[in-house]
Design an enzyme around this catalytic site. Structure first.
Site, short mmCIF file in Angstrom:
data_model
loop_
_atom_site.label_atom_id
_atom_site.label_comp_id
_atom_site.label_asym_id
_atom_site.label_seq_id
_atom_site.Cartn_x
_atom_site.Cartn_y
_atom_site.Cartn_z
CG ASN A 10 -1.44 1.38 1.61
OD1 ASN A 10 -1.74 2.07 0.50
ND2 ASN A 10 -2.34 1.37 2.48
CD1 TRP A 11 3.70 0.89 -2.79
CD2 TRP A 11 3.81 1.95 -4.68
NE1 TRP A 11 4.27 0.23 -3.49
CE2 TRP A 11 4.53 0.65 -4.66
CE3 TRP A 11 3.76 2.91 -5.72
CZ2 TRP A 11 5.21 0.34 -5.97
CZ3 TRP A 11 4.32 2.34 -7.09
CH2 TRP A 11 5.18 1.36 -6.95
CE LYS A 12 -0.24 3.50 4.57
NZ LYS A 12 -0.24 3.70 6.17
CG HIS A 96 -5.96 2.15 4.86
ND1 HIS A 96 -5.40 2.98 5.89
CD2 HIS A 96 -4.84 1.15 4.94
CE1 HIS A 96 -4.22 2.82 6.14
NE2 HIS A 96 -3.93 1.77 5.67
CD GLU A 98 -3.11 5.83 6.45
OE1 GLU A 98 -3.01 5.99 5.10
OE2 GLU A 98 -2.31 5.51 7.10
CD GLU A 167 -3.60 -2.17 7.31
OE1 GLU A 167 -2.46 -2.36 7.01
OE2 GLU A 167 -4.25 -1.20 7.16
N GLY A 173 2.23 2.72 10.97
CA GLY A 173 3.07 3.76 10.71
C GLY A 173 3.76 4.04 11.98
CB SER A 212 4.76 -1.41 12.16
OG SER A 212 4.54 -0.24 12.45
N GLY A 233 2.73 -1.06 4.44
CA GLY A 233 2.75 0.37 4.05
C GLY A 233 4.36 0.63 3.81
N GLY A 234 4.71 1.36 4.84
CA GLY A 234 6.24 2.12 4.73
C GLY A 234 7.08 1.11 4.02
P1 PGA Z 1 2.62 0.45 7.72
O1 PGA Z 1 1.35 0.87 7.09
O2 PGA Z 1 3.15 -0.89 7.31
O3 PGA Z 1 3.38 1.49 7.27
O4 PGA Z 1 2.61 0.50 9.22
C1 PGA Z 1 0.26 -0.29 6.75
C2 PGA Z 1 -0.96 0.24 6.33
O5 PGA Z 1 -1.33 1.30 6.45
O6 PGA Z 1 -1.57 -0.44 5.37
#
Ligand code: PGA
Length: 250
Positions: A10-12, A96, A98, A167, A173, A212, A233-234
């Protein structure tokens, strides 16, 4: 019943066209040596065609990060599931945290988006998870039940071909990860909720862990029975880290 592992990046809202071109190319190249896992990349909407080119003739799938719950019409700024399909998407992330917390998506709208995706032939990756304060109060299971409730109302069709991602919001994050045992407990609980709707679908549904996930903790998380891969994500913004995580699936 064996479920094939899936790792999703997930590159956001990160990257540019040049970055997306280079990163997708590097991941596509490296993925040839990792045949036992399904891999998908989810860039932001305007980078979808760039990534579609970068992963062409590789075994990587394309996914989007959100979708409209409507098929078409006067919905300025929205993108329909059928358009995502046309551009080459196989998956779409829905709900998600967010999107839920920053853009006000409700449990009901997440279920509607998921239905719209299924109708257009896409596989929704349905995100569930509790916040830090809900976690501290021991409310994880009841939050997840409430998030699943609108899907339960729709019934079996809502779970024909979906992926779930657990999640915990406190782990996204933050560098803080659920322990493999904590993740397994919640994944098993999610599967037990699916069982009540359709036992076969519950066995087949892949439940990913997200929050994470890094190269150094992925293997222990993915080793758990009900953890069928990850939503990353990251660490998905670095080709080597992401490929290392893909290699960590059993
Ligand atoms: P993260 O994000 O790996 O940076 O914690 C995961 C996500 O939001 O899907």
């Amino acid at each position: 019943m064996a479920r094939r592992p899936l790792v999703v990046g997930n590159w956001k809202m990160h990257g540019s066209a040049v970055f997306a071109d280079e990163l997708s190319g590097a991941i596509a190249h490296g993925a040839d040596d990792i045949p036992n896992v399904d891999i998908a990349l989810c860039p932001s909407h305007l980078l979808l065609s760039t990534v579609a080119r970068g992963i062409k003739s590789s075994r990587i799938s394309l996914g989007a990060q959100t979708v409209s719950e409507y098929e078409q019409g006067a919905y300025t700024g929205e993108t329909s599931a059928s358009t995502l399909g046309e551009i080459g998407c196989r998956y779409v992330i829905v709900g998600h945290s967010e999107r839920r917390h920053l853009f006000g998506e409700s449990n009901t709208s997440v279920a509607a988006k998921s239905q719209a995706a299924i109708k257009a032939g896409l596989i929704p990756i349905i995100c569930l998870g509790e916040t830090q304060s809900e976690h501290s109060k021991g409310a994880t299971n009841s939050v997840i039940e409430a998030q699943l409730e609108p899907f339960v109302e729709v019934g079996v069709d809502a779970f024909k071909d979906v992926v779930i991602a657990y999640e915990p919001v406190w782990a996204i994050g933050t560098g803080e990860t659920a322990s493999p045992a904590q993740a397994q407990d919640v994944h098993a609980f999610i599967r037990s909720c699916l069982m009540k709707i359709d036992s076969r679908a519950a066995e087949l549904t892949r439940i990913l862990y997200g929050g994470s996930v890094k190269p150094d903790n992925a293997k222990d998380l993915f080793a758990r029975n009900d953890v069928d891969g990850g939503l990353i994500g990251g660490a998905s913004l670095n080709a080597e880290d992401f490929l290392q995580i893909c290699r960590s699936t059993p």
